[in-house]
Design a protein around this motif. Structure first.
Motif, short mmCIF file in Angstrom:
data_model
loop_
_atom_site.label_atom_id
_atom_site.label_comp_id
_atom_site.label_asym_id
_atom_site.label_seq_id
_atom_site.Cartn_x
_atom_site.Cartn_y
_atom_site.Cartn_z
N ALA A 241 0.83 -1.21 0.00
CA ALA A 241 0.00 0.00 0.00
C ALA A 241 0.87 1.26 0.00
O ALA A 241 0.58 2.23 -0.72
N ALA A 242 1.94 1.25 0.79
CA ALA A 242 2.83 2.42 0.86
C ALA A 242 3.53 2.65 -0.48
O ALA A 242 3.63 3.79 -0.96
N LEU A 243 4.01 1.56 -1.11
CA LEU A 243 4.73 1.70 -2.38
C LEU A 243 3.79 2.05 -3.53
O LEU A 243 4.21 2.64 -4.52
N ARG A 244 2.52 1.69 -3.40
CA ARG A 244 1.57 2.02 -4.45
C ARG A 244 1.14 3.49 -4.40
O ARG A 244 0.75 4.06 -5.41
N GLN A 245 1.21 4.09 -3.23
CA GLN A 245 0.62 5.41 -3.08
C GLN A 245 1.60 6.50 -2.64
O GLN A 245 1.64 7.58 -3.24
N ASP A 246 2.39 6.25 -1.62
CA ASP A 246 3.15 7.33 -0.98
C ASP A 246 4.65 7.29 -1.23
O ASP A 246 5.32 8.32 -1.25
N VAL A 247 5.22 6.10 -1.38
CA VAL A 247 6.68 5.95 -1.51
C VAL A 247 6.99 5.57 -2.94
O VAL A 247 6.49 4.55 -3.46
N LEU A 248 7.81 6.36 -3.60
CA LEU A 248 8.13 6.15 -5.01
C LEU A 248 9.10 4.98 -5.18
O LEU A 248 10.13 4.92 -4.51
N ALA A 249 8.77 4.04 -6.05
CA ALA A 249 9.66 2.93 -6.39
C ALA A 249 10.39 3.28 -7.68
O ALA A 249 9.78 3.39 -8.74
N ALA A 250 11.70 3.49 -7.57
CA ALA A 250 12.51 3.90 -8.71
C ALA A 250 13.43 2.76 -9.11
O ALA A 250 14.25 2.31 -8.31
N CYS A 251 13.30 2.27 -10.33
CA CYS A 251 14.05 1.11 -10.80
C CYS A 251 15.00 1.51 -11.93
O CYS A 251 14.67 2.37 -12.75
N VAL A 252 16.14 0.86 -11.99
CA VAL A 252 17.13 1.21 -13.00
C VAL A 252 16.69 0.77 -14.39
O VAL A 252 17.20 1.27 -15.39
N GLY A 253 15.73 -0.16 -14.49
CA GLY A 253 15.26 -0.60 -15.79
C GLY A 253 14.08 -1.53 -15.67
O GLY A 253 13.65 -1.90 -14.57
N PRO A 254 13.52 -1.97 -16.80
CA PRO A 254 12.29 -2.77 -16.79
C PRO A 254 12.45 -4.16 -16.19
O PRO A 254 11.51 -4.69 -15.59
N VAL A 255 13.61 -4.78 -16.35
CA VAL A 255 13.82 -6.10 -15.75
C VAL A 255 13.76 -6.00 -14.24
O VAL A 255 13.11 -6.81 -13.56
N THR A 256 14.41 -4.99 -13.70
CA THR A 256 14.40 -4.77 -12.25
C THR A 256 12.99 -4.53 -11.73
O THR A 256 12.64 -4.95 -10.62
N ALA A 257 12.16 -3.87 -12.52
CA ALA A 257 10.82 -3.47 -12.06
C ALA A 257 9.82 -4.62 -12.01
O ALA A 257 8.78 -4.50 -11.35
N LEU A 258 10.10 -5.73 -12.67
CA LEU A 258 9.10 -6.80 -12.80
C LEU A 258 8.51 -7.29 -11.48
O LEU A 258 7.29 -7.39 -11.36
N PRO A 259 9.32 -7.61 -10.45
CA PRO A 259 8.72 -8.10 -9.20
C PRO A 259 7.77 -7.09 -8.56
O PRO A 259 6.80 -7.48 -7.91
N LEU A 260 8.04 -5.81 -8.74
CA LEU A 260 7.19 -4.77 -8.18
C LEU A 260 5.91 -4.62 -9.01
O LEU A 260 4.80 -4.57 -8.47
N GLU A 261 6.06 -4.58 -10.32
CA GLU A 261 4.90 -4.40 -11.19
C GLU A 261 3.98 -5.62 -11.13
O GLU A 261 2.78 -5.49 -11.37
N ASN A 262 4.53 -6.78 -10.82
CA ASN A 262 3.69 -7.97 -10.64
C ASN A 262 2.76 -7.84 -9.43
O ASN A 262 1.80 -8.58 -9.30
N HIS A 263 3.10 -6.89 -8.54
CA HIS A 263 2.24 -6.60 -7.38
C HIS A 263 1.50 -5.27 -7.56
O HIS A 263 1.08 -4.65 -6.58
N ASP A 264 1.36 -4.84 -8.80
CA ASP A 264 0.62 -3.61 -9.13
C ASP A 264 1.23 -2.37 -8.49
O ASP A 264 0.52 -1.43 -8.10
N ILE A 265 2.56 -2.37 -8.35
CA ILE A 265 3.27 -1.19 -7.88
C ILE A 265 3.79 -0.44 -9.10
O ILE A 265 4.57 -0.99 -9.88
N ALA A 266 3.35 0.79 -9.27
CA ALA A 266 3.85 1.60 -10.38
C ALA A 266 5.29 2.00 -10.10
O ALA A 266 5.64 2.35 -8.97
N THR A 267 6.13 1.94 -11.11
CA THR A 267 7.54 2.29 -10.95
C THR A 267 7.92 3.39 -11.94
O THR A 267 7.22 3.60 -12.94
N VAL A 268 9.02 4.08 -11.65
CA VAL A 268 9.60 5.00 -12.62
C VAL A 268 10.97 4.45 -13.01
O VAL A 268 11.66 3.85 -12.18
N GLN A 269 11.32 4.64 -14.27
CA GLN A 269 12.58 4.11 -14.79
C GLN A 269 13.20 5.14 -15.74
O GLN A 269 12.47 5.78 -16.50
N PRO A 270 14.52 5.30 -15.70
CA PRO A 270 15.16 6.22 -16.65
C PRO A 270 15.18 5.61 -18.05
O PRO A 270 15.07 4.39 -18.23
#
Length: 397
Positions: A241-270
């Protein structure tokens, strides 16, 4: 697998704050990386951030591992058609391990006689440093592009060796096998939980308390490890809940983001999968998430552990930040002492704790008129009259 990285430093083209030209001043950023954590932390601190180091895993080299030894011997005895090298540190580690077993020359001779594909320029450099030459390397540094090329060429009946780095690549491997290839994994490193879980637990506590503004991830296993630890502690849903709403999840790339996005956590990536662009992205994203408030003729910005008042940074104690956030959720509206008490972590039932924390908050802000005491009711932020139309309607609680 790490998304590709190199030692790019963020340039000076990012947004400038009056807080000393540091766009991350007042923000707190968690770093989950094990490898290159110090470098990432330094880049963030140069931009003004306070860094919470919490390596979510450790990399264990397999120089004595029977699995790597067996895979190496198998490839020397039975040559593959194609070898895919995924990371520079992994490829170097493989060659060094083989040298330690007395198989270095044999491995290099074998690799010199097969089609060698490199995922990116750093891997290409490691291959050439070993005296070998790659056949091809994608411009995108993407395993997806490597897979597309192999499937386009056709791999039916081919034997492909895949140098792994800490984790399997199930989608990549399954696609090749479905196309008729035999795939042999070469596990050069293994991810393990950190020896000291304390920093990870402290970072999770900070995520739950919203005292950290962003958490950075440079590998998929680190992201998965953090979520797994949250589950072990029984706070998985709360952390999500915190990562989905209040705490930004910043990933170095799309491979890194997969475990988070699989839990419906929006991420930002350069756009470029590097540490420098990751830090630069945070320099834009975090200030952009702050809603400036016109309070008592001042411009107030509430950041992770500090407040900007007309561009001047004012550090605030954790209890004071909790009160300030509670007031800012309903700017201009009175917030009762009872509600403020519930916002204070570990305050118990004594409303005197609110008065003490409020006194310290006002002292930290240095501008007494920002927070108004409403007798027998509570406290409110002194929202400027011209802003009343914007904030007049009290949001749902």
């Amino acid at each position: 697998m790490h998304d590709g990285q190199r030692n790019d430093l963020p340039d000076d083209s990012g947004p400038k704050e009056r807080s000393g030209g540091q766009p991350l001043a007042g923000f707190t950023v968690g770093v989950t990386a094990a490898r290159r954590a110090a470098e990432l932390g330094t880049l963030l601190e140069r931009r003004g951030a306070e860094v919470v180091h919490a390596p979510a895993l450790r990399i264990v080299p397999l120089t004595d591992d029977t699995e790597l030894l067996a895979a190496t011997k198998q490839l020397i005895d039975d040559a593959p058609d194609i070898v895919v090298a995924t990371t520079a540190i992994g490829f170097r580690g493989w060659v060094e391990a083989a040298e330690g077993w007395g198989l270095g020359t044999a491995l290099l001779e074998r690799l010199g006689g097969v089609r060698l594909l490199a995922r990116g320029p750093k891997v290409r450099g490691a291959i050439r440093a070993a005296g070998l030459t790659e056949e091809w390397s994608p411009a995108s540094e993407s395993m997806a592009e490597v897979l597309d090329r192999l499937l386009e060429e056709g791999v039916d009946g081919s034997r492909i060796a895949l140098q792994l780095h800490g984790e399997p690549l199930p989608g990549f491997v399954e696609s090749l096998r479905a196309a008729g290839a035999e795939v042999v994994g070469v596990p050069v490193y293994r991810w393990m939980p950190p020896e000291d879980i304390g920093p990870v637990d402290r970072l999770l506590d900070a995520v739950l308390a919203r005292t950290v503004d962003a958490v950075t991830f440079t590998s998929a296993p680190a992201a998965a490890s953090l979520l797994r630890r949250a589950e072990e502690r029984g706070v998985h849903a709360e952390v999500l809940a915190a990562l989905r709403q209040d705490v930004l999840a910043a990933c170095v790339g799309p491979v890194t983001a997969l475990p988070l996005e699989n839990h419906d956590i929006a991420t930002v990536q350069p756009e470029r999968f590097r540490l420098g662009p990751l830090v630069q992205l945070l320099c834009h994203e975090l200030p952009g998430r702050v809603r400036p408030l016109p309070i008592a003729g001042r411009r107030l910005e509430i950041r992770g552990h500090a407040v900007l008042i007309d561009g001047e940074l004012r550090p605030v104690p954790p209890a004071g930040m909790s009160l300030l956030r509670a007031l800012a959720r309903r700017p201009g509206w009175v917030v009762s002492r009872g509600d403020l008490l519930r916002a204070l972590p570990g305050a118990g039932r004594d409303e005197h704790a609110v008065e003490t924390a409020m006194a310290r908050l006002r002292a930290a802000l240095g501008v007494p008129k920002l927070i108004q005491t409403v007798v027998k009711r509570g406290y409110r932020l002194s929202l400027d009259p011209h802003a009343e139309t914007k904030y007049a309607e009290e949001p749902p609680r």
